[in-house]
Design an enzyme around this catalytic site. Structure first.
Site, PDB file in Angstrom:
ATOM      1  N   HIS A 106      32.117  36.933 -69.084  1.00 45.65           N
ATOM      2  CA  HIS A 106      31.289  35.270 -68.950  1.00 45.65           C
ATOM      3  C   HIS A 106      31.503  35.432 -67.100  1.00 45.65           C
ATOM      4  O   HIS A 106      30.826  35.094 -67.259  1.00 45.65           O
ATOM      5  CB  HIS A 106      32.831  34.332 -69.359  1.00 45.65           C
ATOM      6  CG  HIS A 106      32.369  32.739 -69.107  1.00 45.65           C
ATOM      7  ND1 HIS A 106      32.326  31.639 -70.037  1.00 45.65           N
ATOM      8  CD2 HIS A 106      31.088  32.548 -68.302  1.00 45.65           C
ATOM      9  CE1 HIS A 106      32.308  30.609 -69.307  1.00 45.65           C
ATOM     10  NE2 HIS A 106      30.817  30.897 -68.925  1.00 45.65           N
ATOM     11  N   GLU A 120      25.517  32.663 -63.185  1.00 45.46           N
ATOM     12  CA  GLU A 120      26.904  33.368 -62.507  1.00 45.46           C
ATOM     13  C   GLU A 120      26.814  33.120 -61.108  1.00 45.46           C
ATOM     14  O   GLU A 120      27.474  33.418 -60.243  1.00 45.46           O
ATOM     15  CB  GLU A 120      27.357  34.507 -63.491  1.00 45.46           C
ATOM     16  CG  GLU A 120      27.629  33.708 -64.447  1.00 45.46           C
ATOM     17  CD  GLU A 120      28.911  32.342 -64.938  1.00 45.46           C
ATOM     18  OE1 GLU A 120      30.046  33.181 -64.230  1.00 45.46           O
ATOM     19  OE2 GLU A 120      29.018  31.760 -65.636  1.00 45.46           O
ATOM     20  N   HIS A 125      29.316  31.186 -58.649  1.00 49.15           N
ATOM     21  CA  HIS A 125      30.329  31.723 -58.624  1.00 49.15           C
ATOM     22  C   HIS A 125      30.473  32.523 -57.789  1.00 49.15           C
ATOM     23  O   HIS A 125      31.296  32.416 -56.211  1.00 49.15           O
ATOM     24  CB  HIS A 125      31.064  32.322 -59.694  1.00 49.15           C
ATOM     25  CG  HIS A 125      30.841  31.218 -60.493  1.00 49.15           C
ATOM     26  ND1 HIS A 125      32.467  29.887 -60.401  1.00 49.15           N
ATOM     27  CD2 HIS A 125      30.662  30.679 -61.647  1.00 49.15           C
ATOM     28  CE1 HIS A 125      32.323  29.162 -61.697  1.00 49.15           C
ATOM     29  NE2 HIS A 125      31.595  29.402 -62.365  1.00 49.15           N
TER      30      HIS A 125
END
Length: 225
Positions: A61, A115, A119
């Site tokens: 993930h 992502e 992040h």
């Protein structure tokens, strides 16, 4: 005039320093893998990627920078957008190990872009875009969650105690994981995501300084996929 210019320069430099510290400072990563069966059998369901149904294995993930107090940075550098060309040599590995299950079906680019921009940009002081995704793929190879579970008799299609799942992973990797559950379409609690902690280099597992909030039932399902 000189005094005003000097003050403005100092203000700008201070703002730049604040942004730099915010984008570079973090204490550890959460490395998060999800079980596709638990993503797909909710009321929301799922869509397989355009490359086909993923393997019945845990998929990445994300690799998420975090602080020791439980908070986390996000969207740290709007000037560093996701660039598919940066990871062209990793794409086949990412389609296999980091598949998207969101609807509508896609090739994964939007998932990976999210992502990286949310992040990954917060770890740029340590990992550039290619290194960020490569590190996550390397961790996936190092941490074989499905093997850890099946070696302890925990196989998809059954129901198991939360303690037995944690113990199986701890015995295999040497560190206690955090387990996230979701609910299937009938409302049963099931194994959804597994969190492990990684040092700021993005390469070595460490003991988690803090776990996320939330809790699973004492007995949870591990659905087939």
């Amino acid at each position: 005039m000189k005094s005003k210019c000097s003050i403005l320069i100092h203000i700008v430099l201070l703002q730049c320093l604040v942004v730099l510290v915010a984008s570079q400072g973090f204490d550890f990563f959460y490395f998060v893998q999800q079980w596709p069966g638990s993503y797909c059998d909710t009321e929301q369901s799922c869509c397989y990627p355009t490359t086909g149904k993923p393997a019945a294995d845990f998929g990445i993930h994300g690799l998420w920078p975090n602080y020791n107090d439980g908070s986390y940075p996000s969207n740290c550098d709007p000037n560093s957008p996701f660039s598919p060309s940066e990871i062209s040599d990793l794409q086949s590995s990412m389609q296999r190990s980091w598949p998207t299950l969101a609807c509508p079906s896609s090739d994964g680019q939007q998932f990976w872009s999210h992502e990286w921009e949310k992040h990954g940009t917060c770890s740029e002081s340590v990992l550039d875009q290619h290194a960020y995704f490569e590190s996550a793929l390397g961790l996936k190879q190092k941490v074989n969650l499905l093997q850890a579970l099946t070696s302890s008799g925990i196989t998809p299609g059954g129901s198991y105690s939360l303690t037995s799942i944690k113990d199986a992973i701890t015995d295999a990797v040497g560190y206690t994981p955090w387990i996230e559950c979701n609910k299937d379409s009938s409302g049963n609690s099931q194994l959804y995501q597994i969190y492990l902690c990684v040092d700021t280099s993005g390469s070595d597992l460490i003991k988690c300084p803090v776990f996320p909030h939330g809790a699973c039932s004492s007995e949870i399902e591990f659905p087939s996929f």
